[in-house]
Each structure stands twice: as C-alpha cells, then as structure tokens.
Design a protein around this motif. Structure first.
Motif, PDB file in Angstrom:
ATOM      1  N   ILE A   1      -0.449  -2.190  -4.687  1.00 16.06           N
ATOM      2  CA  ILE A   1      -0.526  -0.806  -5.163  1.00 16.06           C
ATOM      3  C   ILE A   1       0.347  -0.592  -6.416  1.00 16.06           C
ATOM      4  O   ILE A   1       0.083   0.285  -7.224  1.00 16.06           O
ATOM      5  CB  ILE A   1      -0.143   0.180  -4.030  1.00 16.06           C
TER       6      ILE A   1
ATOM      7  N   ILE B   1      -7.352   5.299   3.970  1.00 15.10           N
ATOM      8  CA  ILE B   1      -7.378   5.866   2.619  1.00 15.10           C
ATOM      9  C   ILE B   1      -7.300   7.384   2.666  1.00 15.10           C
ATOM     10  O   ILE B   1      -6.798   8.024   1.736  1.00 15.10           O
ATOM     11  CB  ILE B   1      -8.620   5.399   1.829  1.00 15.10           C
TER      12      ILE B   1
ATOM     13  N   ILE C   1      -8.304  -2.136   2.722  1.00 19.20           N
ATOM     14  CA  ILE C   1      -7.278  -1.145   2.404  1.00 19.20           C
ATOM     15  C   ILE C   1      -6.681  -0.570   3.683  1.00 19.20           C
ATOM     16  O   ILE C   1      -5.483  -0.341   3.788  1.00 19.20           O
ATOM     17  CB  ILE C   1      -7.891   0.020   1.570  1.00 19.20           C
TER      18      ILE C   1
ATOM     19  N   ARG D   1      -4.581   4.249  -3.612  1.00 19.33           N
ATOM     20  CA  ARG D   1      -5.339   3.384  -2.680  1.00 19.33           C
ATOM     21  C   ARG D   1      -6.811   3.346  -3.067  1.00 19.33           C
ATOM     22  O   ARG D   1      -7.481   2.341  -2.900  1.00 19.33           O
ATOM     23  CB  ARG D   1      -5.159   3.851  -1.240  1.00 19.33           C
TER      24      ARG D   1
ATOM     25  N   GLN E   1      -7.018   0.987  -5.928  1.00 18.29           N
ATOM     26  CA  GLN E   1      -6.904  -0.362  -5.365  1.00 18.29           C
ATOM     27  C   GLN E   1      -8.234  -0.830  -4.801  1.00 18.29           C
ATOM     28  O   GLN E   1      -8.680  -1.946  -5.052  1.00 18.29           O
ATOM     29  CB  GLN E   1      -5.899  -0.339  -4.197  1.00 18.29           C
TER      30      GLN E   1
ATOM     31  N   ARG F   1       0.805  -1.217   0.000  1.00 18.75           N
ATOM     32  CA  ARG F   1       0.000   0.000   0.000  1.00 18.75           C
ATOM     33  C   ARG F   1       0.842   1.273   0.000  1.00 18.75           C
ATOM     34  O   ARG F   1       0.312   2.363   0.204  1.00 18.75           O
ATOM     35  CB  ARG F   1      -0.962  -0.012   1.197  1.00 18.75           C
TER      36      ARG F   1
END
Ligand code: ATP
Ligand code: MN
Length: 454
Positions: A441, A380, A377, A430, A433, A232
């Motif tokens: 990522i 974010i 995630i 992100r 993603q 990430r």
C-alpha cells in the motif's frame, strides 16, 4: 505540447518544442537517440539528434538519465518498428543536469523497497508515475459515479472530537506543551477547550448531512494511529464514505457492488496503457482478476455462514475461527480467493465486535453490517445500516462505554426526524492496490505515513 497529445494526434512535419526528462541516451554513428518522458503518459518520445545540430557536442553528448530538457525541432514519421513518430531535434536547452555519479535513479529497474527511501524522486519511475495517473483517474471516477447518482459531496472536518471507531486509534491535535510532565493533559486549557484529534472517519458527520440532503458522500484524508505494519495499512489514507437516507443494508450492498464495478470499468476503459505496465511487470493475472469484478454478481454470505464454511474447510489458519471473533485477513482472503473465487460480501456480524452505531438485528446478537472482500486484498469496504432507533442507540452507546454527553448531537439525529439510513467506507489506496496489483500500500500513495515513518 505534451507527449501524450503528440503521440495521439501526431501532426507530422510540424515544428514544435518538447519538454521533459531524459530517460536514456544511446549513441550511434553521427546520431544520438534520446528517450524523453514528460509524465503525461507512460510512453516516451524518441528524439533523434544528429551530430550537425546546434549544441550536439556541448550538450547532447553530456545528457544523462534524469536531465530536464527542452528540444526544439519537428515531428517525423519514424522508420523504426513499433513507434509511429519520432522527434528530429534542431536545438537543445538543458534546464537541469542530473549528475550520473549521484542521481539515484538509473536506467535499470529498482526495487520498490529501494524507491521508498527516495519518495521524492520515485515519481520519475515508470511504475510510480503509472500508479499516480491511475490513482488520479480513479479519483475523478469516484466523483463522476456519485454525481451520476445524485449524491452531494460533503467536506467533513479533518480535526474532530468524535472517535468514530472507538478503537483509540486517534492522533491527538494539541497546542499544549508536549514536554510538560503531566499524567493527564489539561485539555480544558487546550486550543479547542477539549481533547481533539485527526478524524478516523467522516461517517458520523456525514450522517448528519444524509439526514438532511438524502444522499451524501465524503472523500478525504483519514488518520489511524494503529500500529499495524502491514502491506494494507497506512497511518494516513484516503477514504470514500457514502451515506444514504432511506437505504437499508441490502440497498447499500447493491450500491457498493455497482460502485466497485463502475471504478474497475473506468480503469479498464481509461487507463489501458498504464494498466499494461502492471500486467507485464507486476501481476500477470491482473486483467482476469479485474474482470471477475465486472462480470459476476458478488457472492453474498452471512458472517455465521462464513464461520461454518471456514470451520468445515479443513484449512489450518494462524488465527482460530470461532463465532464471535473478527475475521482475520487470512480468513477473508480464503473466502474470496478459494471458496467463492470472486468479490464476496459478508453480512450480519456479531454485535460485540462492531461499533455502537450499527443497527441491531432482530436476533439482538448481530448487527446489520457488511464487509466487501476482494481477492488478493481482503477487506476493501466496511459498512452498515445505522441504528436509527433512539433507545436502542442510547443503550448500545452505554454498553460501549461511550460518553453520552459528547454525543448528544448524534442522538439528536434520532430524536428529531430519524430515518433508516446506511453507508460504507471504501479505502481508496486499497482500491488502487487492487486495480494495479501493487503488493504494498506504501507504493500507491505519494508520501506514505506508517509507524516510525513520516
Ligand atoms: P482493517 O480490518 O483492514 O484494518 P477496518 O475494519 O479497520 O479495516 P473500516 O474501519 O471499516 O476498516 O474502514 C473502512 C475501509 O477503510 C476499510 O475497508 C479499508 O478499505 C480502509 N482502511 C481501514 N484502515 C485502513 C488503513 N489503516 N490504511 C488504509 N486503508 C484502511
Ligand atoms: Mn483497521
């Protein structure tokens, strides 16, 4: 004509030419079927080449995956199931061959790891091409959202002298001799006469413009020399940073929620065909996950409550949970995936773990910060109400060891016409993603930059 438009409007029986790259060729008796993709959409156009057409033996039968071609012919309604039109070729021109013995992309599916070694060719795969079309559509949606909300876009500098996050994660920009052996570089003799670097955030500069234009945003490349080899983090990523005068923390959280809902809705409405690919091959629960963003109101919890919830959960974490330490990604994901099962906003973090510019709360222990966490995630968005009181800000800067001389311009914003204001930063990769379900990522940006690789 682009294949996207051909498939949509399908003016059957009209003569035309199509240009693109061969995905596959399949031969039958007296025919060849060639799947062509031109990048305009996920679907291929099927070309039917009959053995009687021009250049059949000399060119058609030599086509392999990856060749760039131009077919002339006409569109016909297809007898085959599952497709409405096909292209009946009468001639072929080959722009560029792609010798099968050396062309790295073959008909089979390749792993994303393998594709990362051929970043320049991977856009020719269905998945990376779909990521990029979604990414482009989302970038446009970002501008649409802010335009509809009367925000003004500011292009903040890429080269800057303020290390906003204060975490020493800045890349230095210099014209000094990198091989000169000195213990302390003579930055006064450097190009800018002082140490400069690549921006880690456009926030401080955006604040100056918010305190004049009201509602502004930046959307630009951001650089962090953090040595985190995770799925990430990138060393170069794109960040969207709205900054709003006369906004408090709550208004900023509400805007962040509206923004994320808008972006997810945009993807569902405009990128359906590409999203289907990710739902099929990458994440079966994609749609459900996206729908939790638009249907429910985000959960809201204070940092202190979050710490209590984590401690009471009975879950063992690799990093211990204690008031005063930052939430790790495992904690963030536990909150949003297990506890609340939807997007979660955590507010009012300890002042000691957050940067100097966040507004000190009345308890003098916490700041008006907020992070938005998403299932799968984690963080974010990170944002805050900014410290708008001159003395408090100056004290906080001193505590953080910030050189006040460097930030007189920033203090000026509080000296003259200071006003409550707030803002946040959203990591664009992100977001991509989350919307595609891509695990890494590095696979949602064209040419990823990470430690050891550029
Ligand atoms: P993290 O704790 O995940 O490293 P951060 O607290 O450093 O994030 P912020 O400084 O608040 O992040 O930046 C705002 C947003 O920018 C983050 O919420 C995230 O979406 C994104 N972001 C931060 N660092 C990176 C990175 N190295 N690569 C990609 N996106 C990032
Ligand atoms: Mn970080």
């Amino acid at each position: 004509m682009l294949i996207k438009d051909i498939l949509k409007t399908a003016p059957a029986d009209s003569s035309m030419e199509i240009k693109g790259w061969v995905r596959t060729r399949r031969d039958a008796k007296g025919f060849s079927f060639i799947e062509i993709n031109d990048g305009s959409c996920r679907l291929n156009l099927q070309v039917v080449a009959q053995s009687g057409m021009k250049n059949f033996d000399s060119l058609v039968l030599k086509l392999t995956t990856g060749c760039a071609v131009r077919f002339t012919g006409k569109l016909t309604s297809s007898p085959a199931k599952g497709q409405e039109v096909e292209f009946l070729a009468d001639d072929l021109e080959v722009y560029g061959w792609a010798p099968a013995e050396s062309y790295p992309l073959q008909k089979k599916r390749h792993s994303f790891e393998f594709l990362r070694d051929i970043n320049h060719l991977r856009p020719r795969t269905n998945s990376i091409a779909a990521v990029m079309r979604i990414r482009s559509s989302l970038a446009m949606a970002v501008h649409l959202f802010f335009h509809e909300q009367s925000f003004i876009q500011i292009h903040t500098p890429v080269i800057t002298t303020s290390d906003c996050e204060g975490a020493g994660e800045m890349f230095t920009v210099t014209t000094l001799d990198p091989l000169a052996k000195v213990s302390k570089p003579p930055y006064s003799a450097d190009f800018f006469g002082r140490q400069a670097g690549l921006t880690v955030s456009g926030q401080l500069e955006a604040e100056a413009y918010a305190l004049a234009l009201g509602r502004v945003y930046t959307f630009g490349p951001t650089f962090r020399a953090e040595n985190s080899n995770t799925s990430r983090h990138l060393a170069e990523f794109w960040m969207i940073e709205p900054e709003m005068a006369f906004f408090d923390l709550q208004m900023s959280i509400d805007l962040a929620e509206d923004f994320l809902k808008y972006l997810v809705n945009h993807a569902l409405d405009n990128c359906q065909e590409d999203l289907e690919l990710f739902e099929k091959f990458v994440d079966k629960n994609l749609r459900t996950r996206l729908e939790t963003v638009i249907t429910d109101k985000f959960a809201r919890v204070s940092y202190s409550e979050a710490i209590e919830i984590l401690n009471a959960s009975g879950q063992t974490f690799a990093y211990p949970v204690a008031w005063g330490t930052d939430l790790q990604s495992e904690h963030e994901r536990f909150l949003t995936e297990v506890v609340f099962k939807k997007p979660t906003v955590v507010t009012n973090y300890p002042a000691s773990i957050k940067p100097f510019y966040m507004r000190l709360n009345e308890d003098e222990n916490t700041v008006a910060a907020m992070d938005v966490l998403l299932p799968s995630i984690g963080e974010i968005i990170g944002g805050s109400q900014r410290e708008d009181r001159y003395e408090v800000l100056e004290n906080r800067m001193t505590e953080h060891g910030v050189d006040l001389d460097d930030y007189q311009w920033y203090l000026d914003l509080r000296r003259y016409g200071s006003a409550p204001h707030a803002g946040f930063g959203l990591g664009f990769e992100r977001l991509v993603q989350f919307i595609t379900g891509m695990a890494n990522i590095r696979d949602v940006i064209a040419f990823p930059r990470t430690p050891g690789r550029a």
